[in-house]
Scaffold this motif. Structure first.
Motif, PDB file in Angstrom:
ATOM      1  N   THR A  14       8.050  -0.558  -9.843  1.00 47.66           N
ATOM      2  CA  THR A  14       8.425  -1.303 -11.048  1.00 47.66           C
ATOM      3  C   THR A  14       8.889  -2.696 -10.637  1.00 47.66           C
ATOM      4  OG1 THR A  14      10.666  -0.400 -10.925  1.00 47.66           O
ATOM      5  CG2 THR A  14       9.087   0.777 -12.311  1.00 47.66           C
ATOM      6  N   PHE A  15       8.853  -3.627 -11.605  1.00 55.62           N
ATOM      7  CA  PHE A  15       9.163  -5.025 -11.308  1.00 55.62           C
ATOM      8  C   PHE A  15      10.200  -5.546 -12.293  1.00 55.62           C
ATOM      9  CE2 PHE A  15       4.700  -4.119 -10.276  1.00 55.62           C
ATOM     10  CZ  PHE A  15       4.740  -4.321  -8.909  1.00 55.62           C
ATOM     11  N   TYR A  25       3.960  -5.990 -17.204  1.00 56.85           N
ATOM     12  CA  TYR A  25       2.520  -5.856 -16.951  1.00 56.85           C
ATOM     13  C   TYR A  25       1.994  -4.564 -17.583  1.00 56.85           C
ATOM     14  CZ  TYR A  25       3.119  -2.057 -13.612  1.00 56.85           C
ATOM     15  OH  TYR A  25       3.408  -0.846 -13.044  1.00 56.85           O
ATOM     16  N   VAL A  26       0.678  -4.575 -17.797  1.00 53.36           N
ATOM     17  CA  VAL A  26      -0.070  -3.372 -18.185  1.00 53.36           C
ATOM     18  C   VAL A  26      -1.318  -3.347 -17.316  1.00 53.36           C
ATOM     19  CG1 VAL A  26      -1.362  -2.172 -19.979  1.00 53.36           C
ATOM     20  CG2 VAL A  26       0.755  -3.351 -20.564  1.00 53.36           C
ATOM     21  N   VAL A  70      -5.243  -6.133 -14.816  1.00 53.97           N
ATOM     22  CA  VAL A  70      -3.782  -6.195 -14.993  1.00 53.97           C
ATOM     23  C   VAL A  70      -3.448  -7.406 -15.852  1.00 53.97           C
ATOM     24  CG1 VAL A  70      -1.545  -6.278 -13.850  1.00 53.97           C
ATOM     25  CG2 VAL A  70      -3.469  -5.172 -12.713  1.00 53.97           C
ATOM     26  N   THR A  71      -2.792  -7.178 -16.982  1.00 50.21           N
ATOM     27  CA  THR A  71      -2.304  -8.287 -17.805  1.00 50.21           C
ATOM     28  C   THR A  71      -0.816  -8.464 -17.514  1.00 50.21           C
ATOM     29  OG1 THR A  71      -1.873  -6.790 -19.653  1.00 50.21           O
ATOM     30  CG2 THR A  71      -3.994  -7.886 -19.609  1.00 50.21           C
ATOM     31  N   GLY A  93      -3.129 -13.352 -17.713  1.00 50.86           N
ATOM     32  CA  GLY A  93      -1.995 -13.348 -18.631  1.00 50.86           C
ATOM     33  C   GLY A  93      -1.222 -14.656 -18.629  1.00 50.86           C
ATOM     34  N   ASP A  94      -0.104 -14.616 -19.337  1.00 46.46           N
ATOM     35  CA  ASP A  94       0.778 -15.776 -19.463  1.00 46.46           C
ATOM     36  C   ASP A  94       1.766 -15.744 -18.301  1.00 46.46           C
ATOM     37  OD1 ASP A  94       2.397 -17.821 -20.184  1.00 46.46           O
ATOM     38  OD2 ASP A  94       3.105 -16.935 -22.065  1.00 46.46           O
ATOM     39  N   LEU A  95       1.455 -16.468 -17.238  1.00 45.96           N
ATOM     40  CA  LEU A  95       2.304 -16.484 -16.047  1.00 45.96           C
ATOM     41  C   LEU A  95       3.406 -17.532 -16.137  1.00 45.96           C
ATOM     42  CD1 LEU A  95      -0.412 -16.119 -13.244  1.00 45.96           C
ATOM     43  CD2 LEU A  95       0.871 -14.332 -14.394  1.00 45.96           C
TER      44      LEU A  95
END
Length: 469
Positions: free
Chosen positions: A8-9, A14-15, A29-30, A63-65
């Motif tokens: 986990t982070f 993420y998904v 991975v999003t 994704g939105d980084l």
């Protein structure tokens, strides 16, 4: 399917999901990251990529980084280096936010370039009310090593042998050769076909065709994962590169040893089976039969082209012969042969024992069912062979499945002249031929008609025995 990761982070959400297309697996991975950018993100990103890189050869991070990769700040450069260390390619270079900056990003990795992007565009107008612009990305997936084909099969293994034999006995009791050999063969083939359709009807199914290495077990696959991880970090330092080279060598040795052990086991189990041994040796030495065919869009049309080509070829050969109907004088001999002595069940059993049971698709039954019911079929087969010998007819059994084989790999594969026809004859037809051969050889030996200097096509003679003459 959802891809569950083992960690986990804290710095991002993420998904992860699995995408599968035939043999190719892709992890998508999003990622959504908010707040200030710290070194924690780059460390957790490294853990994420390490986990998914061991699970698949193709993966995408999107994704939105919220990272300004266009700047030269040390922290953004550090994050970009993490992506690059795993061989990932950055796809978005345009601004994705109303205030500028490529905050939304797509990173792609494909081990064998199976997955490639063809276009990645940022739409500057957004009608959804967001301050981020939509990104459209087109990916091309190149499949190799596996394809699908439709085949027609009968489930012979699922046939109830007792019930099948019972139905066969009923039709054999009504089979007669009184109307001639061809008529008897046609009736028997039709009756056997009806019984076969009842117990094992033809079904159509799609199968995948892929070359497999049965010695690649779980241990080897796990070792390959370690090698893939090392490949993505080999450029970071000299030690990392040396470690990667060592893993490559060990993986190669492991595959070689497992292949040796597998083939050794197959050979030991097949010590008394010559055919299996030849198959194993030919496969190891890459002496597989070439099944190359001309380029075609319709395999049935290609079969018709080959059929017409071989018919025309035979007709042209026959036209070259000049027949002389006049009576030719020949050497007189007292050894005459006007008919063939009938065969018996013992002789047919002896021939089958010598030559085995080899069938073609044109036979009355598949090989397995023919072998299982041979004792029941034997009287009928003997009667058919004797009818053929008496009448001199081979009508109905001179059908063959023709397999065109390339004469030489250097030849033009699209030229029909480059292929030679190989005939697969019917079982009963070959039995008749072998009985006739026995009769002819017996007559010629008894009357001393064989040429003493003949070594080809002669029992107990070969190209080797001629060396001793």
């Amino acid at each position: 399917n959802v891809c569950k990761l083992s960690i986990t982070f804290q710095s991002f959400e993420y998904v992860a999901v699995w995408l599968k297309a035939e043999t190719v697996k892709i992890i998508l991975v999003t990622v959504y990251r908010t707040g200030s950018l710290t070194s924690t993100f780059s460390k957790e990103l490294d853990l994420l990529l390490s986990d998914i890189s061991a699970k698949a050869d193709n993966f995408i991070i999107a994704g939105d980084l919220n990272i300004h990769f266009e700047t030269n700040s040390s922290i953004s450069k550090q994050c970009l280096d993490v992506f690059k260390s795993y061989g990932m390619e950055k796809l978005v270079s345009e601004s994705t936010h109303v205030n500028g900056g490529s905050l939304d990003q797509i990173f792609l990795f494909s081990m064998n370039k199976t997955l490639k992007y063809s276009a990645c565009e940022v739409e500057p107008l957004n009608s959804l009310g967001s301050d981020h612009f939509p990104i459209s990305c087109s990916l091309n997936l190149q499949l190799s090593g596996k394809y699908f084909k439709n085949i027609h099969v009968r489930r012979i293994a699922a046939v109830d042998k007792v019930s099948f034999s019972s139905d066969m006995k009923e039709i054999l009791d009504t089979t007669s050769s009184s109307n001639g050999f061809c008529h008897a063969i046609d009736n028997l083939s039709s009756a056997c076909q009806s019984v076969l359709d009842k117990h094992a009807p033809v079904i159509s199914k799609s199968i995948s065709v892929v070359d497999k290495a049965p010695w690649f077990d779980k241990e080897y696959r796990e070792f390959r994962k370690l090698r893939r991880q090392a490949e993505r970090t080999k450029h970071l330092s000299e030690d990392a590169f040396i470690f990667y080279k060592e893993l490559c060598f060990k993986a190669s040795e492991l595959a070689k040893n497992k292949k040796k052990a597998f083939l050794k086991n197959v050979i030991e189990k097949s010590e008394t089976k010559a055919r299996t041994l030849y198959t194993v040796v030919n496969k190891v030495l890459d002496k597989q039969k070439c099944h190359t065919l001309p380029e075609n869009e319709d395999i049935e049309k290609l079969a018709s082209q080959f059929n017409n080509f071989y018919i025309d070829k035979i007709d042209k050969i026959r036209e070259q012969f000049h027949y002389d109907n006049s009576i030719q004088e020949c050497t007189q001999t007292s050894s005459e042969m006007f008919d063939f002595m009938p065969t018996s069940m013992d002789e047919i059993k002896d021939i089958i024992r010598e030559s085995g049971v080899k069938c073609s698709p044109a036979d009355i039954l598949p090989q397995e069912l023919l072998e299982d019911n041979m004792d029941m079929l034997l009287p009928t087969i003997v009667d058919l062979v004797n009818t053929s010998l008496k009448s001199g007819s081979m009508d109905g059994v001179k059908l063959a499945d023709i397999a065109p084989l390339l004469k030489d790999r250097k030849l033009d594969t699209n030229d029909l002249n480059s292929y030679r026809p190989v005939s697969n004859l019917t079982f009963i037809g070959k039995l008749v031929e072998r009985v006739v051969l026995r009769r002819l050889n017996s007559h010629m030996e008894q009357n001393n008609l064989l040429c003493p200097d003949q070594f080809a096509y002669k029992k107990n003679h070969s190209t080797e025995t001629i060396l001793f003459k």
